[in-house]
Write an enzyme that holds these catalytic residues in place. Sequence first.
Site, PDB file in Angstrom:
ATOM      1  CE1 TYR A  41      45.664  35.589  44.478  1.00 11.97           C
ATOM      2  CE2 TYR A  41      47.309  37.153  45.466  1.00 11.97           C
ATOM      3  CZ  TYR A  41      46.054  36.502  45.392  1.00 11.97           C
ATOM      4  OH  TYR A  41      45.248  37.163  46.074  1.00 11.97           O
ATOM      5  CG  HIS A  99      43.086  31.725  48.647  1.00 13.42           C
ATOM      6  ND1 HIS A  99      44.234  32.089  47.681  1.00 13.42           N
ATOM      7  CD2 HIS A  99      42.491  33.072  48.377  1.00 13.42           C
ATOM      8  CE1 HIS A  99      43.809  32.969  46.896  1.00 13.42           C
ATOM      9  NE2 HIS A  99      42.988  33.798  47.440  1.00 13.42           N
TER      10      HIS A  99
END
Length: 272
Positions: A41, A99
């Site tokens: 992110y 992830h």
Amino acid sequence: MSKIVPQFGVGTFRLTGQTVIDSVKNALEVGYRAVDTAQIYGNEAEVGQAITQSKVARQDLFITTKIWTDHYKADKLIPSLKDSLQKLGTDAVNLTLIHWPAPQLGISVAEMMHNLLEAKQQGLTEHIGISNFNIDLTQQAIAAVGLDNIATNQIELSPYLQSPKLVDFLQSQQIDITSYMTLAYGKVLNDPILFEIAKHHQASTAQIALAWALQQGFSVIPSSTKRENLIANLKAQDIQLSTEEMQMIAQLDRNGREVDPENLAPVWDESK
């Protein structure tokens, strides 16, 4: 109820710079105590800044980050997590996830999970888990590090993507389910069925979608840049949907997946 992951957290996907600082600070001010971020992110430092600037004590927070695919190998995972911790301004996070399974990378689930378990054993993260894993890959993760070391599978779930097979499997294993993209990038907000239910509860369609997820025992991590929406989202916890309303929402499933990155995603379990 979730066993490890708090039922309500604030997400930070696609928020950067001052926007994410303001969002997290507002969330903490209005009562959120769980914050979800990820290495990819690009906002861990800003999330850390917001946490530091808030008045909330670190021990009252539940911070989640996720290891990016570049860092799954043994020589990369722990250094990358230490870098995340430095950015987040903490000695350890509460939860660290793989992830994406990224099968094309040629790194086995066993290898990435063992490397993540090592981070837990070193005290860098209180819990570990997975994100975007299908049933088969979840079974591989359990086989690698044991069920006790899979705190959650964070997966895309919304009224338009209900993944009943995967949900049933995870619940049968008592693995916490964290739902992301619960509002399907806002697509569910204009749904006529949700409007009808929302009117009955004097609520918003967003609150109904979140209440639907919470009522199934999922944890949710909606993000918002608006303080009033952060407050409104929290109020979803006060809504009790009837069995009939839950059945109405069950009919909305259309396998409407929003996030399916090539080379990173697994082969998804069929919807029905």
